[in-house]
Enzyme design. Structure first.
Site, mmCIF file in Angstrom:
data_model
loop_
_atom_site.group_PDB
_atom_site.id
_atom_site.type_symbol
_atom_site.label_atom_id
_atom_site.label_comp_id
_atom_site.label_asym_id
_atom_site.label_seq_id
_atom_site.Cartn_x
_atom_site.Cartn_y
_atom_site.Cartn_z
ATOM 1 N N GLY A 134 5.041 -9.895 4.218
ATOM 2 C CA GLY A 134 5.679 -9.693 5.368
ATOM 3 C C GLY A 134 4.723 -10.431 6.643
ATOM 4 O O GLY A 134 3.698 -10.419 6.979
ATOM 5 N N LYS A 170 5.123 -9.759 9.768
ATOM 6 C CA LYS A 170 4.596 -9.205 10.680
ATOM 7 C C LYS A 170 3.024 -8.977 10.746
ATOM 8 O O LYS A 170 2.446 -9.240 11.933
ATOM 9 C CB LYS A 170 4.915 -7.434 10.658
ATOM 10 C CG LYS A 170 4.480 -6.537 11.516
ATOM 11 C CD LYS A 170 4.676 -5.116 11.468
ATOM 12 C CE LYS A 170 3.771 -4.645 10.278
ATOM 13 N NZ LYS A 170 2.373 -4.414 10.702
ATOM 14 N N ASP A 171 2.386 -9.126 9.553
ATOM 15 C CA ASP A 171 0.857 -9.272 9.550
ATOM 16 C C ASP A 171 0.584 -10.711 9.516
ATOM 17 O O ASP A 171 0.194 -11.169 8.492
ATOM 18 C CB ASP A 171 0.329 -8.281 8.355
ATOM 19 C CG ASP A 171 0.659 -7.017 8.571
ATOM 20 O OD1 ASP A 171 0.285 -6.249 9.716
ATOM 21 O OD2 ASP A 171 1.478 -6.417 7.757
ATOM 22 N N MET A 211 0.948 -1.114 -0.039
ATOM 23 C CA MET A 211 0.067 -0.050 0.022
ATOM 24 C C MET A 211 1.000 1.305 0.119
ATOM 25 O O MET A 211 0.255 2.250 0.411
ATOM 26 C CB MET A 211 -0.932 -0.023 1.107
ATOM 27 C CG MET A 211 -1.973 -1.062 1.094
ATOM 28 S SD MET A 211 -3.631 -0.500 2.117
ATOM 29 C CE MET A 211 -2.955 -0.369 3.738
ATOM 30 N N GLY A 212 2.211 1.167 -0.287
ATOM 31 C CA GLY A 212 2.927 2.434 -0.508
ATOM 32 C C GLY A 212 3.518 2.617 0.870
ATOM 33 O O GLY A 212 3.664 1.710 1.745
ATOM 34 N N LEU A 243 6.599 2.993 1.838
ATOM 35 C CA LEU A 243 7.602 1.880 1.688
ATOM 36 C C LEU A 243 8.764 1.975 2.645
ATOM 37 O O LEU A 243 9.084 3.227 2.677
ATOM 38 C CB LEU A 243 8.170 1.741 0.449
ATOM 39 C CG LEU A 243 7.076 1.233 -0.810
ATOM 40 C CD1 LEU A 243 7.646 0.828 -1.888
ATOM 41 C CD2 LEU A 243 5.972 0.196 -0.333
ATOM 42 N N GLY A 293 11.294 -3.147 5.233
ATOM 43 C CA GLY A 293 10.380 -4.231 5.406
ATOM 44 C C GLY A 293 9.938 -4.603 3.993
ATOM 45 O O GLY A 293 10.064 -5.803 3.552
ATOM 46 N N HIS A 294 9.311 -3.671 3.453
ATOM 47 C CA HIS A 294 8.847 -3.923 1.919
ATOM 48 C C HIS A 294 10.090 -4.263 1.090
ATOM 49 O O HIS A 294 9.875 -5.062 0.296
ATOM 50 C CB HIS A 294 8.269 -2.683 1.418
ATOM 51 C CG HIS A 294 6.942 -2.218 2.102
ATOM 52 N ND1 HIS A 294 6.902 -1.017 2.999
ATOM 53 C CD2 HIS A 294 5.769 -3.083 2.096
ATOM 54 C CE1 HIS A 294 5.760 -1.016 3.427
ATOM 55 N NE2 HIS A 294 4.955 -2.029 2.824
ATOM 56 N N GLN A 306 -2.759 -11.923 8.492
ATOM 57 C CA GLN A 306 -3.183 -11.859 6.747
ATOM 58 C C GLN A 306 -2.490 -12.466 5.873
ATOM 59 O O GLN A 306 -3.010 -13.224 5.043
ATOM 60 C CB GLN A 306 -2.439 -10.280 6.410
ATOM 61 C CG GLN A 306 -2.532 -9.868 5.248
ATOM 62 C CD GLN A 306 -1.769 -8.730 5.077
ATOM 63 O OE1 GLN A 306 -2.636 -7.498 4.855
ATOM 64 N NE2 GLN A 306 -0.777 -8.379 4.514
#
Length: 291
Positions: free
Chosen positions: A161, A163-164, A43-44, A46, A49-50, A167
């Site tokens: 990632g 972290k989520d 989702m930008g 960034l 992590g991205h 998800q």
């Protein structure tokens, strides 16, 4: 604003696509050149992590890496921060190009959710409880936009990632249940030196709260060590919630769950995960650790 041309613009040799037609043309060319495609949905706003996702994707059999940037309104609730969500397209594209991303996919809302669209995807199983309870409709938005991205890009692999954590499990289950022809790859959480998980929302943490923010990870690690010894979870989870509350967090949940299904556990077992969500000031933080 970056320049645009009918054939897609190059930035440091990275292709851009803003229409489905451009996307399909570029993906076809990249697949011919490199054999497979890896997708990094974002989702930008960034951060490293991205970039870790891009780097992992690029290592897979010289695949072409496609990164999407789309702030998905369908996964935000009516009281959530869609308008506040940080946006920095130029900065994001610069980071992607510097990491060797091959194609950036930049759809607008009308492209992703055309007038008259009547289909969304509702996942149960791992979408129930936790974030599913705290953010009703959130995973419907996540599953729907991911299914659209997978259909548009047609990647061989997609990178998310950890972290989520919930998800990742929701998207993995959707892909499995719909028999979609791609692999979902979870990438370990990238952290600040003090342990704070990188997140686009970290920029909103108040200066006075920044030192406290890392206590979320530290508290989870301490609880995970106790749980790994086979102790019953209830008292350990209560202690973790109390410790976070004393640090100034408003705790939504701290839970021991089965990693793939997110079903709560009474004690640790293989694939167990300790997950948490807590608000510090105006910022809601998520984290998790393996047990």
């Amino acid at each position: 604003m970056l320049p645009s041309t009918g054939g897609g613009t190059k930035l440091r040799r990275m292709l851009l696509a803003r229409t489905i037609e451009e996307l399909h043309r570029h993906c076809g060319t990249l697949r011919e050149q490199r054999g497979s495609l890896g997708l990094v949905p974002t989702m930008g706003a960034l951060h490293d992590g991205h970039m870790a996702l891009v780097r992992v994707a690029a290592k897979h059999a010289a695949a072409a890496v496609v990164a999407s940037i789309f702030v998905n309104p369908l996964q935000f609730g009516p009281t959530e921060d869609l308008a506040r969500y940080p946006r920095d397209e130029a900065g994001d594209l610069g980071q992607l190009a510097a990491q060797g991303c091959h194609l950036a996919w930049l759809p607008d809302v009308a492209t992703m959710y055309a007038a008259g669209d009547a289909t969304t995807i509702n996942v149960e199983g791992p979408a129930l409880r936790w974030e599913g309870d705290a953010r009703p409709g959130h995973f419907r938005g996540v599953a729907t936009v991911c299914a659209k991205l997978f259909g548009q890009v047609r990647p061989d692999r997609a990178y998310f990632g950890e972290k989520d954590w919930q998800q990742v499990q929701v998207v993995t289950r959707m892909v499995k249940d719909l028999r979609l022809p791609l692999e979902i790859v979870g990438v370990p959480t990238v952290r600040e030196p003090d342990g704070l998980a990188l997140s686009s929302r970290n920029r909103f943490i108040a200066v006075a709260d920044r030192g406290k923010a890392a206590r979320l990870f530290a508290t989870l690690e301490a609880a995970a060590r106790r749980l790994a010894d086979g102790a019953a979870a209830d008292a350990i989870l209560d202690d973790a919630r109390a410790a976070l509350t004393c640090e100034g967090f408003a705790v939504d949940y701290v839970a021991l769950v089965d990693g793939p299904t997110l079903v709560p556990l009474a004690a640790a077992r293989p694939l167990a995960r300790l997950i948490a969500a807590a608000r510090l000031g105006s910022v809601r933080l998520l984290d998790n650790v393996a047990v």
